[in-house]
Design a protein around this motif. Sequence first.
Motif, PDB file in Angstrom:
ATOM      1  N   SER A  33       0.859  -1.178   0.000  1.00 25.70           N
ATOM      2  CA  SER A  33       0.000   0.000   0.000  1.00 25.70           C
ATOM      3  C   SER A  33       0.897   1.230   0.000  1.00 25.70           C
ATOM      4  CB  SER A  33      -0.885   0.015   1.240  1.00 25.70           C
ATOM      5  OG  SER A  33      -1.826  -1.021   1.199  1.00 25.70           O
ATOM      6  N   ALA A  49      -4.203  10.508   1.264  1.00 25.61           N
ATOM      7  CA  ALA A  49      -4.873   9.418   0.552  1.00 25.61           C
ATOM      8  C   ALA A  49      -3.978   8.193   0.576  1.00 25.61           C
ATOM      9  CB  ALA A  49      -5.176   9.824  -0.888  1.00 25.61           C
ATOM     10  N   GLN A  50      -4.622   7.043   0.411  1.00 24.73           N
ATOM     11  CA  GLN A  50      -3.885   5.788   0.387  1.00 24.73           C
ATOM     12  C   GLN A  50      -4.485   4.877  -0.659  1.00 24.73           C
ATOM     13  OE1 GLN A  50      -3.011   4.062   4.232  1.00 24.73           O
ATOM     14  NE2 GLN A  50      -3.213   1.997   3.445  1.00 24.73           N
ATOM     15  N   SER A  52      -4.289   0.714  -1.851  1.00 26.02           N
ATOM     16  CA  SER A  52      -3.792  -0.610  -1.507  1.00 26.02           C
ATOM     17  C   SER A  52      -3.143  -1.271  -2.727  1.00 26.02           C
ATOM     18  CB  SER A  52      -4.926  -1.479  -0.990  1.00 26.02           C
ATOM     19  OG  SER A  52      -5.745  -1.891  -2.071  1.00 26.02           O
ATOM     20  N   VAL A  56      -7.566  -0.416  -3.895  1.00 28.31           N
ATOM     21  CA  VAL A  56      -8.600   0.164  -3.042  1.00 28.31           C
ATOM     22  C   VAL A  56      -8.080   1.482  -2.472  1.00 28.31           C
ATOM     23  CG1 VAL A  56      -9.987  -0.138  -0.977  1.00 28.31           C
ATOM     24  CG2 VAL A  56      -9.536  -2.092  -2.472  1.00 28.31           C
ATOM     25  N   THR A  57      -8.896   2.514  -2.563  1.00 25.47           N
ATOM     26  CA  THR A  57      -8.458   3.853  -2.165  1.00 25.47           C
ATOM     27  C   THR A  57      -9.196   4.355  -0.930  1.00 25.47           C
ATOM     28  OG1 THR A  57     -10.060   4.873  -3.658  1.00 25.47           O
ATOM     29  CG2 THR A  57      -7.842   4.479  -4.520  1.00 25.47           C
ATOM     30  N   THR A  58      -8.498   5.134  -0.133  1.00 24.82           N
ATOM     31  CA  THR A  58      -9.112   5.849   0.979  1.00 24.82           C
ATOM     32  C   THR A  58      -8.581   7.270   0.973  1.00 24.82           C
ATOM     33  OG1 THR A  58      -7.359   5.103   2.482  1.00 24.82           O
ATOM     34  CG2 THR A  58      -9.378   3.805   2.451  1.00 24.82           C
ATOM     35  N   TYR A  59      -9.403   8.180   1.457  1.00 22.42           N
ATOM     36  CA  TYR A  59      -9.056   9.605   1.443  1.00 22.42           C
ATOM     37  C   TYR A  59      -9.375  10.258   2.782  1.00 22.42           C
ATOM     38  CZ  TYR A  59      -9.022   9.045  -3.631  1.00 22.42           C
ATOM     39  OH  TYR A  59      -8.745   8.631  -4.911  1.00 22.42           O
ATOM     40  N   ASN A  61     -11.311  12.739   4.821  1.00 23.15           N
ATOM     41  CA  ASN A  61     -12.692  13.169   4.555  1.00 23.15           C
ATOM     42  C   ASN A  61     -12.759  14.544   3.917  1.00 23.15           C
ATOM     43  OD1 ASN A  61     -13.898  10.840   5.490  1.00 23.15           O
ATOM     44  ND2 ASN A  61     -14.031  11.581   7.595  1.00 23.15           N
ATOM     45  N   LYS A  64     -12.044  14.411  -0.034  1.00 24.17           N
ATOM     46  CA  LYS A  64     -12.813  13.588  -0.970  1.00 24.17           C
ATOM     47  C   LYS A  64     -13.465  14.449  -2.043  1.00 24.17           C
ATOM     48  CE  LYS A  64     -14.003   9.745   2.091  1.00 24.17           C
ATOM     49  NZ  LYS A  64     -15.092   9.072   2.826  1.00 24.17           N
TER      50      LYS A  64
END
Length: 111
Positions: A33, A49-50, A52, A56-59, A61, A64
Amino acid sequence: QAQLVESGGGLVQPGGSLRLSCAGSGFAFRRLSVAWYRQAPRKQRELVAQISLTGVTTYANSLKGRFIISRDNAKNTVNLEMNSLKPEDTAVYYCNAGADWGQGTQVTVSS
């Protein structure tokens, strides 16, 4: 030893866009990741942000809808597209994979 090299920072006007890139070498970059962090003056480093190894992404809040993280495993790169930039986005942006960090790239949003 693993190396991460960021590029693409610079000066941009409010409302503008920038695309940061993180190039990884020396290890199986595609198996990790990868995350972008940023640190503004007198503030703690924060996750932006990340992504994987499977994409799969995450930000954060608050980011976004304006920032998009992507990866190209064939090129060992992870990109961060930043849109509708605001002065408060001004910071040094760092790439992180596992225990390794890049040297950072400065992003300044100012008119």
